[in-house]
Each structure stands twice: as structure tokens, then as C-alpha cells.
Write a protein that holds these residues in place. Structure first.
Motif, mmCIF file in Angstrom:
data_model
loop_
_atom_site.group_PDB
_atom_site.id
_atom_site.type_symbol
_atom_site.label_atom_id
_atom_site.label_comp_id
_atom_site.label_asym_id
_atom_site.label_seq_id
_atom_site.Cartn_x
_atom_site.Cartn_y
_atom_site.Cartn_z
ATOM 1 N N PHE A 104 15.821 -8.381 3.779
ATOM 2 C CA PHE A 104 14.872 -8.872 2.788
ATOM 3 C C PHE A 104 15.216 -10.302 2.400
ATOM 4 C CE2 PHE A 104 14.598 -4.301 2.168
ATOM 5 C CZ PHE A 104 13.241 -4.112 1.982
ATOM 6 N N SER A 105 14.184 -11.038 1.994
ATOM 7 C CA SER A 105 14.405 -12.333 1.353
ATOM 8 C C SER A 105 13.511 -12.369 0.119
ATOM 9 C CB SER A 105 14.095 -13.493 2.302
ATOM 10 O OG SER A 105 12.718 -13.494 2.640
ATOM 11 N N GLY A 106 13.811 -13.276 -0.793
ATOM 12 C CA GLY A 106 13.042 -13.371 -2.026
ATOM 13 C C GLY A 106 13.593 -12.456 -3.099
ATOM 14 N N ALA A 107 12.834 -12.324 -4.191
ATOM 15 C CA ALA A 107 13.317 -11.540 -5.333
ATOM 16 C C ALA A 107 12.163 -10.889 -6.084
ATOM 17 C CB ALA A 107 14.085 -12.453 -6.290
ATOM 18 N N LEU A 108 12.491 -9.774 -6.740
ATOM 19 C CA LEU A 108 11.533 -9.121 -7.630
ATOM 20 C C LEU A 108 11.427 -9.945 -8.914
ATOM 21 C CD1 LEU A 108 12.688 -5.396 -7.279
ATOM 22 C CD2 LEU A 108 10.857 -6.560 -6.046
ATOM 23 N N THR A 109 10.287 -9.835 -9.592
ATOM 24 C CA THR A 109 10.085 -10.502 -10.871
ATOM 25 C C THR A 109 9.570 -9.461 -11.856
ATOM 26 O OG1 THR A 109 7.825 -11.115 -10.261
ATOM 27 C CG2 THR A 109 9.553 -12.733 -9.819
ATOM 28 N N ARG A 110 9.272 -9.907 -13.071
ATOM 29 C CA ARG A 110 8.690 -8.990 -14.045
ATOM 30 C C ARG A 110 7.674 -9.738 -14.881
ATOM 31 N NH1 ARG A 110 10.236 -9.256 -19.552
ATOM 32 N NH2 ARG A 110 12.105 -10.485 -19.952
ATOM 33 N N LEU A 111 6.803 -8.965 -15.532
ATOM 34 C CA LEU A 111 5.844 -9.538 -16.454
ATOM 35 C C LEU A 111 6.617 -10.152 -17.619
ATOM 36 C CD1 LEU A 111 2.748 -9.707 -16.746
ATOM 37 C CD2 LEU A 111 2.877 -7.711 -18.200
ATOM 38 N N ALA A 112 6.206 -11.327 -18.070
ATOM 39 C CA ALA A 112 6.916 -12.040 -19.134
ATOM 40 C C ALA A 112 6.814 -11.297 -20.465
ATOM 41 C CB ALA A 112 6.358 -13.448 -19.283
ATOM 42 N N GLY A 113 7.817 -11.464 -21.299
ATOM 43 C CA GLY A 113 7.842 -10.895 -22.641
ATOM 44 C C GLY A 113 9.263 -10.571 -23.050
ATOM 45 N N THR A 115 9.787 -8.878 -26.394
ATOM 46 C CA THR A 115 9.789 -7.934 -27.513
ATOM 47 C C THR A 115 10.031 -6.529 -26.980
ATOM 48 O OG1 THR A 115 7.386 -7.666 -27.376
ATOM 49 C CG2 THR A 115 8.218 -9.355 -28.893
ATOM 50 N N VAL A 116 10.354 -5.602 -27.881
ATOM 51 C CA VAL A 116 10.596 -4.218 -27.477
ATOM 52 C C VAL A 116 9.341 -3.674 -26.803
ATOM 53 C CG1 VAL A 116 11.011 -1.885 -28.345
ATOM 54 C CG2 VAL A 116 12.341 -3.811 -29.244
ATOM 55 N N GLY A 117 9.525 -3.054 -25.647
ATOM 56 C CA GLY A 117 8.396 -2.491 -24.906
ATOM 57 C C GLY A 117 8.716 -2.391 -23.425
ATOM 58 N N ALA A 118 7.696 -2.058 -22.638
ATOM 59 C CA ALA A 118 7.840 -1.903 -21.188
ATOM 60 C C ALA A 118 7.136 -3.051 -20.480
ATOM 61 C CB ALA A 118 7.259 -0.568 -20.743
ATOM 62 N N TYR A 119 7.799 -3.614 -19.479
ATOM 63 C CA TYR A 119 7.278 -4.740 -18.720
ATOM 64 C C TYR A 119 7.324 -4.397 -17.229
ATOM 65 C CZ TYR A 119 7.819 -7.110 -23.139
ATOM 66 O OH TYR A 119 7.710 -7.457 -24.461
ATOM 67 N N PRO A 120 6.178 -4.445 -16.538
ATOM 68 C CA PRO A 120 6.156 -4.092 -15.118
ATOM 69 C C PRO A 120 7.048 -4.997 -14.264
ATOM 70 C CG PRO A 120 3.929 -4.163 -16.008
ATOM 71 C CD PRO A 120 4.834 -4.742 -17.057
ATOM 72 N N ILE A 121 7.832 -4.364 -13.400
ATOM 73 C CA ILE A 121 8.602 -5.089 -12.393
ATOM 74 C C ILE A 121 7.656 -5.274 -11.203
ATOM 75 C CG2 ILE A 121 10.590 -5.018 -10.836
ATOM 76 C CD1 ILE A 121 12.002 -3.273 -12.979
ATOM 77 N N GLN A 122 7.558 -6.512 -10.720
ATOM 78 C CA GLN A 122 6.588 -6.861 -9.685
ATOM 79 C C GLN A 122 7.287 -7.305 -8.405
ATOM 80 O OE1 GLN A 122 4.903 -9.839 -12.232
ATOM 81 N NE2 GLN A 122 3.188 -8.530 -12.826
ATOM 82 N N GLN A 123 6.532 -7.330 -7.303
ATOM 83 C CA GLN A 123 7.086 -7.687 -5.995
ATOM 84 C C GLN A 123 7.615 -9.115 -5.960
ATOM 85 O OE1 GLN A 123 4.625 -6.723 -2.627
ATOM 86 N NE2 GLN A 123 5.855 -7.934 -1.228
ATOM 87 N N GLY A 124 7.026 -10.007 -6.721
ATOM 88 C CA GLY A 124 7.485 -11.397 -6.724
ATOM 89 C C GLY A 124 7.442 -12.003 -5.336
#
Length: 186
Positions: A104-113, A115-124
């Protein structure tokens, strides 16, 4: 690649005993990159049979397509405490497999934020290149409050959420009348 057929003999006269022997045959692509019309060289073909001496095998090259290999990657769910740095985002191959030497190359990212809560981890930018058809299954980064371990010891600050009126959730001040009735909290 798996060879499903090495072909058939053409030009053999009716009644002649000639057969194509593929016992030690193999086929090699000229490249391992996905695409159409890739040159394939076949080696190890032989003719067998009583009448085979009068025949020869002509061109032992052909063309074939190399299709992208399907692979599913699933992000690992992660948790962090409010105001902490993000953990490393990791993933697992949950369907298919890598060809030896590929990575693999590259990295996963996440939705910005933050505060307390859930943020989707994305393919990036995570990729395996053009030789793979990558399916990505996301997960969440959960941001949570810290669980205090000080148990009210002096010198420690205990934080708790408050409402817009400055009171903890579920608590409100009761109004006081002129004689002091109703003083307290509810």
C-alpha cells in the motif's frame, strides 16, 4: 495467471494421429501491468502421436488481458480522548490478497472535527495502484471525554459538561421569593 486452454491444433489432416502435449507448458506475460492486448509467450508445447513428425508448432505467442485484482480493505475503528492527537489510522485486508512484493501507499484520513462525537475514517490517498480494484469499508474515530482517575483528590481539576445557563445537565436553580421560600436546586 491461470491458463484455461493452450489452444487447439489447426491443419491436422483427418485420420492423422497428432495431439498437443501441454504437460510442461507454461505461459508468461511480457508485463504484469493491468491492460488489454498484453503479449503472452507460451513455452513447453510439444506434438505427440504417430504422425506428429510431419507437423510443427508455429507461433507460440498470443495476446491476453490482465484484469485488476479485487481487494477489500476495512479501516480499524479508533478512539481518542478530547484534545488528544489523532491515533494512527490502520486497516486490514478483509477480502482478497496482495501479490508478493506489492504494498500500500498513501494514508487514511478522517472527517474534520475535534468535539466529542464520531468522525468517519475515509480512504484518503490509500492505494495499491492500477493493478488492484480496491473496495474501501470505513469505520469511525470516536472522540470521547477523559475518564477522570483523580477521585476528587486535592490539586486535580474535575471537568464536566455544562448547559448554556452555566449549570450541569439536569440541574437548574430554583427562583427565590421575598421570604426565602423555594431556595435550593431541583
Amino acid at each position: 495467471a491461470t491458463i484455461s486452454s493452450y489452444g487447439t491444433l489447426v491443419g491436422v489432416w483427418t485420420g492423422h494421429n497428432v495431439a498437443l502435449d501441454t504437460t510442461i507448458a507454461s505461459a508468461i506475460f511480457d508485463t504484469s501491468t493491468v491492460g488489454a492486448s498484453k503479449t503472452v509467450t507460451v513455452t513447453g508445447l510439444a506434438l505427440r502421436g504417430a504422425d506428429s513428425i510431419g507437423y510443427s508448432i508455429a507461433d507460440q505467442t498470443t495476446t491476453a488481458a490482465i484484469m485488476a485484482k479485487a481487494l477489500t480493505v476495512t479501516a480499524d475503528a479508533k478512539t481518542k480522548v478530547l484534545a488528544a492527537a489523532d491515533p494512527a489510522f490502520t486497516h486490514q485486508v478483509t477480502s482478497g490478497s496482495l501479490v508478493t512484493g506489492d504494498s500500500f501507499s498513501g494514508a487514511l484520513t478522517r472527517l474534520a472535527g475535534e468535539t466529542v462525537g464520531a468522525y468517519p475514517i475515509q480512504q484518503g490517498t490509500l492505494t495499491l495502484g492500477p493493478n488492484y480494484m480496491l473496495t474501501f469499508v470505513g469505520a469511525n474515530l470516536s472522540i470521547v471525554y477523559s475518564i477522570g482517575a483523580c477521585l476528587g483528590q486535592s490539586g486535580h481539576t474535575i471537568l464536566q459538561p455544562i448547559n448554556a445557563d452555566g449549570q450541569p445537565p439536569g440541574r437548574a436553580l430554583v427562583a427565590v421569593d421575598s421570604v426565602g421560600a423555594g431556595v435550593g436546586e431541583r
